[in-house]
Design a protein around this motif. Sequence first.
Motif, PDB file in Angstrom:
ATOM      1  N   ARG A  45       6.921  30.520   6.364  1.00 48.48           N
ATOM      2  CA  ARG A  45       6.359  29.241   5.939  1.00 48.48           C
ATOM      3  C   ARG A  45       5.267  28.715   6.873  1.00 48.48           C
ATOM      4  O   ARG A  45       4.885  27.530   6.783  1.00 48.48           O
ATOM      5  N   LYS A  46       4.730  29.546   7.733  1.00 48.20           N
ATOM      6  CA  LYS A  46       3.671  29.115   8.644  1.00 48.20           C
ATOM      7  C   LYS A  46       2.303  29.264   7.989  1.00 48.20           C
ATOM      8  O   LYS A  46       2.065  30.149   7.175  1.00 48.20           O
ATOM      9  N   ARG A  47       1.395  28.394   8.370  1.00 46.96           N
ATOM     10  CA  ARG A  47      -0.011  28.502   7.986  1.00 46.96           C
ATOM     11  C   ARG A  47      -0.756  29.093   9.177  1.00 46.96           C
ATOM     12  O   ARG A  47      -0.749  28.523  10.272  1.00 46.96           O
ATOM     13  N   LEU A  73      -6.794  21.501   5.516  1.00 53.30           N
ATOM     14  CA  LEU A  73      -5.680  22.320   6.009  1.00 53.30           C
ATOM     15  C   LEU A  73      -5.728  22.448   7.523  1.00 53.30           C
ATOM     16  O   LEU A  73      -6.804  22.652   8.103  1.00 53.30           O
ATOM     17  N   LYS A  74      -4.558  22.299   8.157  1.00 47.60           N
ATOM     18  CA  LYS A  74      -4.441  22.613   9.577  1.00 47.60           C
ATOM     19  C   LYS A  74      -3.445  23.751   9.740  1.00 47.60           C
ATOM     20  O   LYS A  74      -2.578  23.952   8.890  1.00 47.60           O
ATOM     21  N   TYR A  75      -3.578  24.484  10.854  1.00 48.03           N
ATOM     22  CA  TYR A  75      -2.808  25.710  11.040  1.00 48.03           C
ATOM     23  C   TYR A  75      -1.679  25.522  12.051  1.00 48.03           C
ATOM     24  O   TYR A  75      -1.841  24.861  13.078  1.00 48.03           O
ATOM     25  N   ASP A  76      -0.547  26.150  11.745  1.00 47.15           N
ATOM     26  CA  ASP A  76       0.566  26.179  12.694  1.00 47.15           C
ATOM     27  C   ASP A  76       0.303  27.177  13.811  1.00 47.15           C
ATOM     28  O   ASP A  76       0.733  26.972  14.951  1.00 47.15           O
ATOM     29  N   ASP A 131       1.701  20.281  16.686  1.00 48.91           N
ATOM     30  CA  ASP A 131       2.714  21.100  17.358  1.00 48.91           C
ATOM     31  C   ASP A 131       2.419  22.593  17.203  1.00 48.91           C
ATOM     32  O   ASP A 131       3.291  23.429  17.391  1.00 48.91           O
ATOM     33  N   GLY A 132       1.169  22.917  16.882  1.00 50.45           N
ATOM     34  CA  GLY A 132       0.795  24.309  16.680  1.00 50.45           C
ATOM     35  C   GLY A 132       0.499  25.031  17.980  1.00 50.45           C
ATOM     36  O   GLY A 132       0.500  24.447  19.070  1.00 50.45           O
ATOM     37  N   VAL A 133       0.205  26.337  17.868  1.00 51.85           N
ATOM     38  CA  VAL A 133      -0.073  27.155  19.048  1.00 51.85           C
ATOM     39  C   VAL A 133      -1.190  28.146  18.745  1.00 51.85           C
ATOM     40  O   VAL A 133      -1.267  28.695  17.643  1.00 51.85           O
ATOM     41  N   VAL A 134      -2.066  28.315  19.718  1.00 54.72           N
ATOM     42  CA  VAL A 134      -3.102  29.338  19.675  1.00 54.72           C
ATOM     43  C   VAL A 134      -2.649  30.506  20.540  1.00 54.72           C
ATOM     44  O   VAL A 134      -2.231  30.305  21.690  1.00 54.72           O
ATOM     45  N   TYR A 135      -2.699  31.714  19.992  1.00 60.04           N
ATOM     46  CA  TYR A 135      -2.450  32.918  20.775  1.00 60.04           C
ATOM     47  C   TYR A 135      -3.795  33.621  20.987  1.00 60.04           C
ATOM     48  O   TYR A 135      -4.443  34.024  20.022  1.00 60.04           O
ATOM     49  N   LEU A 136      -4.172  33.763  22.241  1.00 56.35           N
ATOM     50  CA  LEU A 136      -5.455  34.362  22.607  1.00 56.35           C
ATOM     51  C   LEU A 136      -5.220  35.627  23.418  1.00 56.35           C
ATOM     52  O   LEU A 136      -4.499  35.605  24.420  1.00 56.35           O
ATOM     53  N   ALA A 137      -5.829  36.740  22.968  1.00 58.58           N
ATOM     54  CA  ALA A 137      -5.775  37.998  23.709  1.00 58.58           C
ATOM     55  C   ALA A 137      -7.176  38.292  24.236  1.00 58.58           C
ATOM     56  O   ALA A 137      -8.154  38.223  23.488  1.00 58.58           O
ATOM     57  N   THR A 138      -7.263  38.615  25.529  1.00 54.44           N
ATOM     58  CA  THR A 138      -8.581  38.744  26.138  1.00 54.44           C
ATOM     59  C   THR A 138      -8.549  39.632  27.375  1.00 54.44           C
ATOM     60  O   THR A 138      -7.483  39.863  27.961  1.00 54.44           O
ATOM     61  N   HIS A 194      -5.004  40.073  29.120  1.00 49.50           N
ATOM     62  CA  HIS A 194      -4.048  38.971  29.155  1.00 49.50           C
ATOM     63  C   HIS A 194      -3.751  38.470  27.745  1.00 49.50           C
ATOM     64  O   HIS A 194      -4.590  38.519  26.852  1.00 49.50           O
ATOM     65  N   ILE A 195      -2.548  37.945  27.589  1.00 51.95           N
ATOM     66  CA  ILE A 195      -2.176  37.144  26.427  1.00 51.95           C
ATOM     67  C   ILE A 195      -1.871  35.741  26.943  1.00 51.95           C
ATOM     68  O   ILE A 195      -1.063  35.571  27.862  1.00 51.95           O
ATOM     69  N   VAL A 196      -2.520  34.734  26.360  1.00 53.45           N
ATOM     70  CA  VAL A 196      -2.263  33.345  26.754  1.00 53.45           C
ATOM     71  C   VAL A 196      -2.050  32.515  25.498  1.00 53.45           C
ATOM     72  O   VAL A 196      -2.423  32.911  24.392  1.00 53.45           O
ATOM     73  N   SER A 197      -1.435  31.354  25.680  1.00 55.62           N
ATOM     74  CA  SER A 197      -1.269  30.406  24.576  1.00 55.62           C
ATOM     75  C   SER A 197      -1.955  29.102  24.920  1.00 55.62           C
ATOM     76  O   SER A 197      -2.099  28.744  26.094  1.00 55.62           O
ATOM     77  N   LEU A 198      -2.389  28.395  23.894  1.00 56.94           N
ATOM     78  CA  LEU A 198      -2.932  27.048  24.039  1.00 56.94           C
ATOM     79  C   LEU A 198      -2.136  26.117  23.147  1.00 56.94           C
ATOM     80  O   LEU A 198      -1.945  26.398  21.944  1.00 56.94           O
ATOM     81  N   THR A 199      -1.649  25.026  23.713  1.00 58.77           N
ATOM     82  CA  THR A 199      -0.968  23.985  22.958  1.00 58.77           C
ATOM     83  C   THR A 199      -1.534  22.632  23.398  1.00 58.77           C
ATOM     84  O   THR A 199      -2.045  22.493  24.529  1.00 58.77           O
ATOM     85  N   PHE A 200      -1.468  21.655  22.519  1.00 59.60           N
ATOM     86  CA  PHE A 200      -1.978  20.344  22.864  1.00 59.60           C
ATOM     87  C   PHE A 200      -1.185  19.744  24.014  1.00 59.60           C
ATOM     88  O   PHE A 200       0.043  19.894  24.088  1.00 59.60           O
ATOM     89  N   LYS A 201      -1.870  19.080  24.937  1.00 64.27           N
ATOM     90  CA  LYS A 201      -1.190  18.424  26.052  1.00 64.27           C
ATOM     91  C   LYS A 201      -0.322  17.291  25.529  1.00 64.27           C
ATOM     92  O   LYS A 201      -0.698  16.559  24.606  1.00 64.27           O
ATOM     93  N   LYS A 202       0.859  17.150  26.118  1.00 66.26           N
ATOM     94  CA  LYS A 202       1.825  16.153  25.657  1.00 66.26           C
ATOM     95  C   LYS A 202       1.274  14.744  25.808  1.00 66.26           C
ATOM     96  O   LYS A 202       1.594  13.843  25.026  1.00 66.26           O
ATOM     97  N   SER A 203       0.445  14.529  26.803  1.00 66.33           N
ATOM     98  CA  SER A 203      -0.136  13.195  27.024  1.00 66.33           C
ATOM     99  C   SER A 203      -1.026  12.773  25.860  1.00 66.33           C
ATOM    100  O   SER A 203      -1.290  11.594  25.650  1.00 66.33           O
ATOM    101  N   ARG A 204      -1.475  13.786  25.071  1.00 69.09           N
ATOM    102  CA  ARG A 204      -2.361  13.497  23.953  1.00 69.09           C
ATOM    103  C   ARG A 204      -1.552  13.140  22.709  1.00 69.09           C
ATOM    104  O   ARG A 204      -2.050  12.472  21.797  1.00 69.09           O
ATOM    105  N   LEU A 205      -0.276  13.589  22.637  1.00 66.35           N
ATOM    106  CA  LEU A 205       0.526  13.413  21.417  1.00 66.35           C
ATOM    107  C   LEU A 205       1.127  12.020  21.328  1.00 66.35           C
ATOM    108  O   LEU A 205       1.347  11.357  22.323  1.00 66.35           O
TER     109      LEU A 205
END
Length: 324
Positions: free
Chosen positions: A134-136, A236-239, A267-274, A313-324
Amino acid sequence: ETKANCGDDSRADNEKDENVDAAKNQSKLEPSESVCKALKEAVEHQPTLDILSQTESSVTETVSIGTLPSLHYLNESVFEQTAPERDDGEHILLQTVTQNTDLITGVYEGGLKIWECTYDLLEYIDDEGETFSRKRVLDLGCGAGLLGILALKRGASKVHFQDYNSTVIEQLTIPNVFLNCEEDSEDEGEGKKDGSPPAKKRTLDSSHHSLSDHCSFFSGDWTSYLSLMQRKDPMLKYDIIFTSETIYNTDYYPSLHNVFHKLLEEDGVVYLATKSHYFGVGGGLYLFQRFVEDKDVFQIKSLKDIDQGLKRHIVSLTFKKSRL
């Protein structure tokens, strides 16, 4: 049934590094032309039956990693050899072959090759047992589309595929997604009673229906793509956003960050491979991490380091909690 195209990673690394080096030097000489070329209007592509039927005689490869479902894709070598026969409104296929290059900045951004960080991210997903029910999902800078295809096979409700080049989307991404939908349709269609449509037609029709229901395909630069998505109602926004080997050019960081910022769910997440560093252009993880930290929107977290060859590397990006 193994990681085809991944046998000589160091050679592929050097090829891309040399190509991006040449592209960067050219952009230094002609900055205004480089900027103009980088603006490519976003287009949404439809997976027509005509495009899908072209896969019937294609030579395909399969990648199998751990417990992940097998992923099928068009053979890269055969794809290059048949480039002159393919529909290519951008005229990039012949250029990449005749110039023996994997990158022409602002013209072709490397989407015809499966780069090794994509395999790194697939292995990480396997290690973590990640599912996408059920993820976008957005596969950003998708190329062959393996990451988005995996999400589709593992239950994602919606998968969007985006690449700079329309030729990549139409001649590679859409056929690859179809190859995998076709397999699923054949599995579901086993045991059909007499009176059903012929198997090939049934598979083509059902795969087309599956693509239309669950997938969308886009080409163009990231700024134009973001603008196109923001005009949709509802927007549309992505999970989950997957992106692999997309931070080699520091000029693209602002538009890439904007896509993350505007299109990722809270509450989504970016997965970045680089890679750590892309020689010649100067981009890489550390410069991008500094850029992200300066923007102060996302928390960037290291998930996995790979030390073979050039460090990756594999890294993730999530919104900072101070922003939510």
